[in-house]
Design an enzyme around this catalytic site. Structure first.
Site, PDB file in Angstrom:
ATOM      1  N   CYS A 125       0.835  -1.200   0.000  1.00 58.54           N
ATOM      2  CA  CYS A 125       0.000   0.000   0.000  1.00 58.54           C
ATOM      3  C   CYS A 125       0.868   1.249   0.000  1.00 58.54           C
ATOM      4  O   CYS A 125       0.632   2.199  -0.754  1.00 58.54           O
ATOM      5  CB  CYS A 125      -0.928  -0.015   1.214  1.00 58.54           C
ATOM      6  SG  CYS A 125      -2.193   1.278   1.201  1.00 58.54           S
ATOM      7  N   CYS A 126       1.904   1.273   0.853  1.00 62.46           N
ATOM      8  CA  CYS A 126       2.809   2.428   0.907  1.00 62.46           C
ATOM      9  C   CYS A 126       3.507   2.634  -0.428  1.00 62.46           C
ATOM     10  O   CYS A 126       3.700   3.775  -0.866  1.00 62.46           O
ATOM     11  CB  CYS A 126       3.840   2.233   2.012  1.00 62.46           C
ATOM     12  SG  CYS A 126       3.220   2.454   3.697  1.00 62.46           S
ATOM     13  N   CYS A 208      -1.149   8.748   6.666  1.00 63.59           N
ATOM     14  CA  CYS A 208      -2.524   8.428   6.289  1.00 63.59           C
ATOM     15  C   CYS A 208      -3.372   8.232   7.549  1.00 63.59           C
ATOM     16  O   CYS A 208      -2.887   7.728   8.566  1.00 63.59           O
ATOM     17  CB  CYS A 208      -2.551   7.163   5.440  1.00 63.59           C
ATOM     18  SG  CYS A 208      -1.801   7.351   3.809  1.00 63.59           S
ATOM     19  N   CYS A 236       7.837   4.003   5.887  1.00 65.69           N
ATOM     20  CA  CYS A 236       7.105   3.554   4.704  1.00 65.69           C
ATOM     21  C   CYS A 236       8.046   3.233   3.554  1.00 65.69           C
ATOM     22  O   CYS A 236       7.641   2.603   2.579  1.00 65.69           O
ATOM     23  CB  CYS A 236       6.104   4.623   4.258  1.00 65.69           C
ATOM     24  SG  CYS A 236       6.880   6.168   3.729  1.00 65.69           S
TER      25      CYS A 236
END
Length: 256
Positions: A125-126, A208, A236
């Site tokens: 996702c990162c 986020c 990240c």
């Protein structure tokens, strides 16, 4: 690779009123010594807001490109501060968003909050929401200005003023590398810099929304990021890799 002049600057204390001017000097020196396009990536955190103010004070707002990584999952307060910052300083912050089809595929395969299932899923996702857009933001840049501080985490302890990103072939500039968070807070307060109201609620390092929580006294600055993971690095991948080291960089041989 650009060569940046050495100076006799040393780490500043939180009570040093000359620190903002010294950072302005660093920014001007970087502009003079790094030929080509300079880009400042901001997440609108405390350090980045201070740097935005000082870039403007240095008369470099038109010399530096401002960019942010809009992951699509930021806090509403970040968007409000983004708008306020552009209005306050008369500048435009370019947004770099993730590839829509890649994110759609990821959500289909692991669910909207599937990043909590494993570190591998979170890093995917990162990568899609942050690392890939960062590469687009930095394309063609000669210098990359960041708000990194050595005191943010053990993984960032080696952060210096000037580093060379060997893979991207650019100069990385960290004008606040030797500041403390308290120093940044006091400077922001003294200069009237607009900051995220979430900081006052214990959100120190803001990423986020689903991946950020407030911290409690005694916790490290980045403890609120991906708190369900045991990895102490809390990164990240933008600056620190899987081995807990600053990624793809070497520190320039300059005294600052």
């Amino acid at each position: 690779m650009a060569k940046v002049a050495a100076t006799d600057e040393t780490a500043q204390t939180a009570s040093d009123p000359s620190a903002p001017n010294r950072v302005i000097g660093r920014l001007r020196r970087a502009r003079a010594d790094v030929p080509g396009r300079l880009i400042f990536t901001t997440s609108f955190g405390l350090e980045d807001q201070v740097l935005t103010h000082l870039i403007a004070e240095a008369g470099l707002a038109r010399e530096v490109s401002f960019a942010t990584l809009d992951t699509g999952r930021l806090f509403p307060e970040v968007y409000d501060l983004w708008s306020e910052t552009e209005r306050r300083y008369g500048l435009s912050v370019s947004a770099f968003l993730p590839d829509a089809s890649s994110v759609e595929r990821m959500v289909r395969e692991q669910g909207i909050n599937g990043f909590k299932a494993s570190q591998e899923a979170r890093k995917r996702c990162c990568f899609l929401r942050k690392l890939a857009p960062l590469d687009r933001a930095l394309a063609g840049a000669a210098g990359w200005i960041t708000g990194l501080r050595a005191g943010q985490s053990e993984a960032r302890a080696a952060t210096g003023f000037i580093e060379h990103d060997l893979q991207r072939g650019l100069t990385k500039i960290n004008p606040l590398h030797d500041w403390s968070r308290e120093q940044a807070r006091l400077v922001a307060q003294d200069l009237g810099v607009p900051v995220n109201p979430l900081h006052a609620r214990g959100f120190v390092s803001i990423g986020c929304a689903p991946c950020t929580r407030a911290i409690v006294p005694g916790e490290s600055e980045r403890a609120g990021r991906w708190w369900w993971e045991q990895d102490a690095a809390k990164e990240c991948g933008l600056h620190v890799g899987d081995d807990g080291r600053l990624v793809r960089t070497r520190t320039a041989e300059v005294a600052l």
